[in-house]
Design a protein around this motif. Structure first.
Motif, PDB file in Angstrom:
ATOM      1  N   ASP A 183    -149.311 -71.206  75.207  1.00 35.93           N
ATOM      2  CA  ASP A 183    -149.792 -72.529  74.810  1.00 35.93           C
ATOM      3  C   ASP A 183    -149.512 -72.729  73.324  1.00 35.93           C
ATOM      4  O   ASP A 183    -149.924 -71.922  72.492  1.00 35.93           O
ATOM      5  CB  ASP A 183    -151.292 -72.651  75.084  1.00 35.93           C
ATOM      6  N   LEU A 184    -148.807 -73.805  72.986  1.00 32.84           N
ATOM      7  CA  LEU A 184    -148.396 -74.054  71.601  1.00 32.84           C
ATOM      8  C   LEU A 184    -149.584 -74.138  70.654  1.00 32.84           C
ATOM      9  O   LEU A 184    -149.588 -73.511  69.588  1.00 32.84           O
ATOM     10  CB  LEU A 184    -147.579 -75.352  71.528  1.00 32.84           C
ATOM     11  N   VAL A 185    -150.603 -74.901  71.032  1.00 30.13           N
ATOM     12  CA  VAL A 185    -151.755 -75.096  70.149  1.00 30.13           C
ATOM     13  C   VAL A 185    -152.485 -73.779  69.914  1.00 30.13           C
ATOM     14  O   VAL A 185    -152.828 -73.429  68.774  1.00 30.13           O
ATOM     15  CB  VAL A 185    -152.714 -76.152  70.743  1.00 30.13           C
ATOM     16  N   LYS A 186    -152.717 -73.025  70.986  1.00 33.40           N
ATOM     17  CA  LYS A 186    -153.416 -71.744  70.846  1.00 33.40           C
ATOM     18  C   LYS A 186    -152.580 -70.747  70.041  1.00 33.40           C
ATOM     19  O   LYS A 186    -153.117 -69.968  69.244  1.00 33.40           O
ATOM     20  CB  LYS A 186    -153.751 -71.176  72.221  1.00 33.40           C
ATOM     21  N   ASN A 187    -151.262 -70.772  70.254  1.00 30.07           N
ATOM     22  CA  ASN A 187    -150.396 -69.863  69.496  1.00 30.07           C
ATOM     23  C   ASN A 187    -150.414 -70.206  68.008  1.00 30.07           C
ATOM     24  O   ASN A 187    -150.405 -69.312  67.159  1.00 30.07           O
ATOM     25  CB  ASN A 187    -148.965 -69.929  70.027  1.00 30.07           C
ATOM     26  N   ARG A 188    -150.458 -71.504  67.700  1.00 27.43           N
ATOM     27  CA  ARG A 188    -150.528 -71.910  66.296  1.00 27.43           C
ATOM     28  C   ARG A 188    -151.833 -71.443  65.671  1.00 27.43           C
ATOM     29  O   ARG A 188    -151.861 -70.974  64.522  1.00 27.43           O
ATOM     30  CB  ARG A 188    -150.399 -73.427  66.201  1.00 27.43           C
ATOM     31  N   GLU A 189    -152.914 -71.541  66.419  1.00 23.97           N
ATOM     32  CA  GLU A 189    -154.211 -71.066  65.928  1.00 23.97           C
ATOM     33  C   GLU A 189    -154.189 -69.555  65.719  1.00 23.97           C
ATOM     34  O   GLU A 189    -154.736 -69.049  64.735  1.00 23.97           O
ATOM     35  CB  GLU A 189    -155.314 -71.456  66.914  1.00 23.97           C
ATOM     36  N   LEU A 190    -153.564 -68.835  66.655  1.00 22.86           N
ATOM     37  CA  LEU A 190    -153.453 -67.380  66.520  1.00 22.86           C
ATOM     38  C   LEU A 190    -152.626 -67.004  65.294  1.00 22.86           C
ATOM     39  O   LEU A 190    -152.979 -66.079  64.548  1.00 22.86           O
ATOM     40  CB  LEU A 190    -152.814 -66.781  67.777  1.00 22.86           C
ATOM     41  N   ALA A 191    -151.518 -67.706  65.095  1.00 21.02           N
ATOM     42  CA  ALA A 191    -150.660 -67.423  63.939  1.00 21.02           C
ATOM     43  C   ALA A 191    -151.427 -67.657  62.642  1.00 21.02           C
ATOM     44  O   ALA A 191    -151.394 -66.820  61.726  1.00 21.02           O
ATOM     45  CB  ALA A 191    -149.410 -68.296  63.984  1.00 21.02           C
ATOM     46  N   ASP A 192    -152.152 -68.771  62.566  1.00 23.73           N
ATOM     47  CA  ASP A 192    -152.919 -69.074  61.354  1.00 23.73           C
ATOM     48  C   ASP A 192    -154.026 -68.045  61.138  1.00 23.73           C
ATOM     49  O   ASP A 192    -154.264 -67.597  60.006  1.00 23.73           O
ATOM     50  CB  ASP A 192    -153.524 -70.476  61.450  1.00 23.73           C
ATOM     51  N   PHE A 193    -154.701 -67.661  62.221  1.00 22.24           N
ATOM     52  CA  PHE A 193    -155.801 -66.699  62.124  1.00 22.24           C
ATOM     53  C   PHE A 193    -155.300 -65.342  61.624  1.00 22.24           C
ATOM     54  O   PHE A 193    -155.873 -64.747  60.707  1.00 22.24           O
ATOM     55  CB  PHE A 193    -156.470 -66.546  63.494  1.00 22.24           C
ATOM     56  N   ASN A 194    -154.233 -64.852  62.238  1.00 19.76           N
ATOM     57  CA  ASN A 194    -153.713 -63.536  61.856  1.00 19.76           C
ATOM     58  C   ASN A 194    -153.078 -63.547  60.469  1.00 19.76           C
ATOM     59  O   ASN A 194    -153.203 -62.575  59.721  1.00 19.76           O
ATOM     60  CB  ASN A 194    -152.708 -63.056  62.898  1.00 19.76           C
ATOM     61  N   ASN A 195    -152.402 -64.633  60.127  1.00 14.06           N
ATOM     62  CA  ASN A 195    -151.831 -64.721  58.782  1.00 14.06           C
ATOM     63  C   ASN A 195    -152.927 -64.732  57.723  1.00 14.06           C
ATOM     64  O   ASN A 195    -152.778 -64.138  56.651  1.00 14.06           O
ATOM     65  CB  ASN A 195    -150.962 -65.979  58.651  1.00 14.06           C
ATOM     66  N   LYS A 196    -154.034 -65.394  58.025  1.00 15.44           N
ATOM     67  CA  LYS A 196    -155.151 -65.416  57.081  1.00 15.44           C
ATOM     68  C   LYS A 196    -155.710 -64.012  56.887  1.00 15.44           C
ATOM     69  O   LYS A 196    -156.030 -63.601  55.765  1.00 15.44           O
ATOM     70  CB  LYS A 196    -156.241 -66.363  57.583  1.00 15.44           C
ATOM     71  N   LYS A 197    -155.837 -63.247  57.978  1.00 12.19           N
ATOM     72  CA  LYS A 197    -156.314 -61.861  57.883  1.00 12.19           C
ATOM     73  C   LYS A 197    -155.361 -61.007  57.056  1.00 12.19           C
ATOM     74  O   LYS A 197    -155.783 -60.093  56.341  1.00 12.19           O
ATOM     75  CB  LYS A 197    -156.469 -61.265  59.281  1.00 12.19           C
ATOM     76  N   LEU A 198    -154.078 -61.312  57.158  1.00 16.80           N
ATOM     77  CA  LEU A 198    -153.068 -60.552  56.417  1.00 16.80           C
ATOM     78  C   LEU A 198    -152.902 -61.037  54.979  1.00 16.80           C
ATOM     79  O   LEU A 198    -152.174 -60.422  54.201  1.00 16.80           O
ATOM     80  CB  LEU A 198    -151.716 -60.650  57.132  1.00 16.80           C
ATOM     81  N   GLY A 199    -153.544 -62.150  54.655  1.00 16.46           N
ATOM     82  CA  GLY A 199    -153.392 -62.701  53.310  1.00 16.46           C
ATOM     83  C   GLY A 199    -152.086 -63.447  53.120  1.00 16.46           C
ATOM     84  O   GLY A 199    -151.575 -63.549  52.000  1.00 16.46           O
ATOM     85  N   VAL A 200    -151.527 -63.967  54.213  1.00 17.60           N
ATOM     86  CA  VAL A 200    -150.253 -64.686  54.163  1.00 17.60           C
ATOM     87  C   VAL A 200    -150.523 -66.183  54.074  1.00 17.60           C
ATOM     88  O   VAL A 200    -151.196 -66.748  54.942  1.00 17.60           O
ATOM     89  CB  VAL A 200    -149.401 -64.385  55.412  1.00 17.60           C
ATOM     90  N   SER A 201    -150.007 -66.827  53.050  1.00 21.67           N
ATOM     91  CA  SER A 201    -150.200 -68.262  52.877  1.00 21.67           C
ATOM     92  C   SER A 201    -149.204 -69.040  53.730  1.00 21.67           C
ATOM     93  O   SER A 201    -148.224 -68.487  54.240  1.00 21.67           O
ATOM     94  CB  SER A 201    -150.025 -68.649  51.409  1.00 21.67           C
ATOM     95  N   LYS A 202    -149.439 -70.355  53.860  1.00 25.04           N
ATOM     96  CA  LYS A 202    -148.512 -71.199  54.606  1.00 25.04           C
ATOM     97  C   LYS A 202    -147.135 -71.211  53.938  1.00 25.04           C
ATOM     98  O   LYS A 202    -146.105 -71.194  54.616  1.00 25.04           O
ATOM     99  CB  LYS A 202    -149.057 -72.624  54.697  1.00 25.04           C
ATOM    100  N   ALA A 203    -147.136 -71.244  52.608  1.00 27.89           N
ATOM    101  CA  ALA A 203    -145.861 -71.252  51.884  1.00 27.89           C
ATOM    102  C   ALA A 203    -145.087 -69.962  52.134  1.00 27.89           C
ATOM    103  O   ALA A 203    -143.861 -69.981  52.293  1.00 27.89           O
ATOM    104  CB  ALA A 203    -146.106 -71.445  50.390  1.00 27.89           C
ATOM    105  N   GLN A 204    -145.795 -68.832  52.178  1.00 28.96           N
ATOM    106  CA  GLN A 204    -145.134 -67.561  52.449  1.00 28.96           C
ATOM    107  C   GLN A 204    -144.603 -67.510  53.876  1.00 28.96           C
ATOM    108  O   GLN A 204    -143.514 -66.994  54.119  1.00 28.96           O
ATOM    109  CB  GLN A 204    -146.102 -66.407  52.194  1.00 28.96           C
ATOM    110  N   GLU A 205    -145.379 -68.039  54.820  1.00 28.26           N
ATOM    111  CA  GLU A 205    -144.902 -68.089  56.205  1.00 28.26           C
ATOM    112  C   GLU A 205    -143.621 -68.912  56.297  1.00 28.26           C
ATOM    113  O   GLU A 205    -142.639 -68.495  56.931  1.00 28.26           O
ATOM    114  CB  GLU A 205    -145.967 -68.701  57.116  1.00 28.26           C
ATOM    115  N   GLU A 206    -143.612 -70.074  55.652  1.00 24.79           N
ATOM    116  CA  GLU A 206    -142.432 -70.934  55.683  1.00 24.79           C
ATOM    117  C   GLU A 206    -141.228 -70.237  55.060  1.00 24.79           C
ATOM    118  O   GLU A 206    -140.101 -70.331  55.566  1.00 24.79           O
ATOM    119  CB  GLU A 206    -142.728 -72.244  54.958  1.00 24.79           C
ATOM    120  N   ALA A 207    -141.472 -69.519  53.958  1.00 25.07           N
ATOM    121  CA  ALA A 207    -140.382 -68.795  53.305  1.00 25.07           C
ATOM    122  C   ALA A 207    -139.849 -67.687  54.201  1.00 25.07           C
ATOM    123  O   ALA A 207    -138.631 -67.465  54.286  1.00 25.07           O
ATOM    124  CB  ALA A 207    -140.865 -68.211  51.977  1.00 25.07           C
TER     125      ALA A 207
END
Length: 206
Positions: free
Chosen positions: A154-178
């Motif tokens: 599910d796209l929406v749930k996967n996006r939430e999972l990506a944001d949740f795990n990136n936050k735990k890892l300390g990864v910002s949106k800008a870093q993800e995009e890069a």
């Protein structure tokens, strides 16, 4: 190099300032610079004050918006050098400033800056595949991606999972995009960025 056209607007007085101990002022550079300046004096904006005024009037996109009075900027490149010409077609002013950069040195500096920026990126991050919404992992220094075992379909749930795990890892949106861009276009260095903890073990299977 600084130059002006004298009191009548048809002379050519120039002063040269070397940089970096003049170590880059090689015979190769001197010959190319002389040819470049000669060409501008014969057929370009360095021919005379009136020629500069006409050239700038025909190339108004070069007008500088840095607060300077009636100045224009133009760039030309050869295989080895970049020429940045600042024109001020006003009587009584210094009419031209020409800055020359060794493109090989400049490109090396750009590469060093790029490597420094890459080293600041995380060892890995999560994202969502645009084509089908899959949850994916991207690793530092590697092109492509890995599909995550945590994908929900599910796209929406996967996006939430990506944001949740990136936050735990300390990864910002800008870093993800890069990281996403690097995974598609390639990395300047294949060396992985150092990380305090082992992310693969922490995040589970990919």
């Amino acid at each position: 190099m600084r130059a002006d056209f004298g009191s009548k607007g048809k002379e050519f007085w120039s002063t040269w300032w070397p940089h970096n101990g003049d170590e880059l002022n090689t015979p190769e550079f001197k010959a190319e610079l002389q040819n470049f300046v000669n060409e501008l004096r014969e057929n370009g904006p360095l021919k005379s004050l009136s020629a500069m005024h006409e050239y700038c009037g025909n190339h108004t996109t070069g007008r500088l918006s840095d607060g300077s009075r009636g100045s224009y900027g133009y760039i030309a490149e050869s295989g080895s050098y970049r020429y940045c010409l600042r024109c001020t077609p006003i009587q009584g002013d210094y009419n031209a400033y020409l800055y020359i950069y060794d493109r090989r040195v400049w490109e090396m500096t750009q590469l060093e800056d790029l490597l420094e920026a890459e080293r600041a990126l995380p060892e890995m991050c999560f994202s969502v595949l645009p084509s089908d919404g899959s949850l994916i992992c991207i690793k530092h220094g590697e092109t492509g991606y890995y599909k995550s075992d945590w994908d929900t379909g599910d796209l929406v749930k996967n996006r939430e999972l990506a944001d949740f795990n990136n936050k735990k890892l300390g990864v910002s949106k800008a870093q993800e995009e890069a990281m996403v861009i690097k995974s598609m276009t390639g990395w300047a260095s294949q060396e992985p960025a150092p990380q305090e903890s082992g992310m693969e073990q922490k995040m589970g299977g990919l």
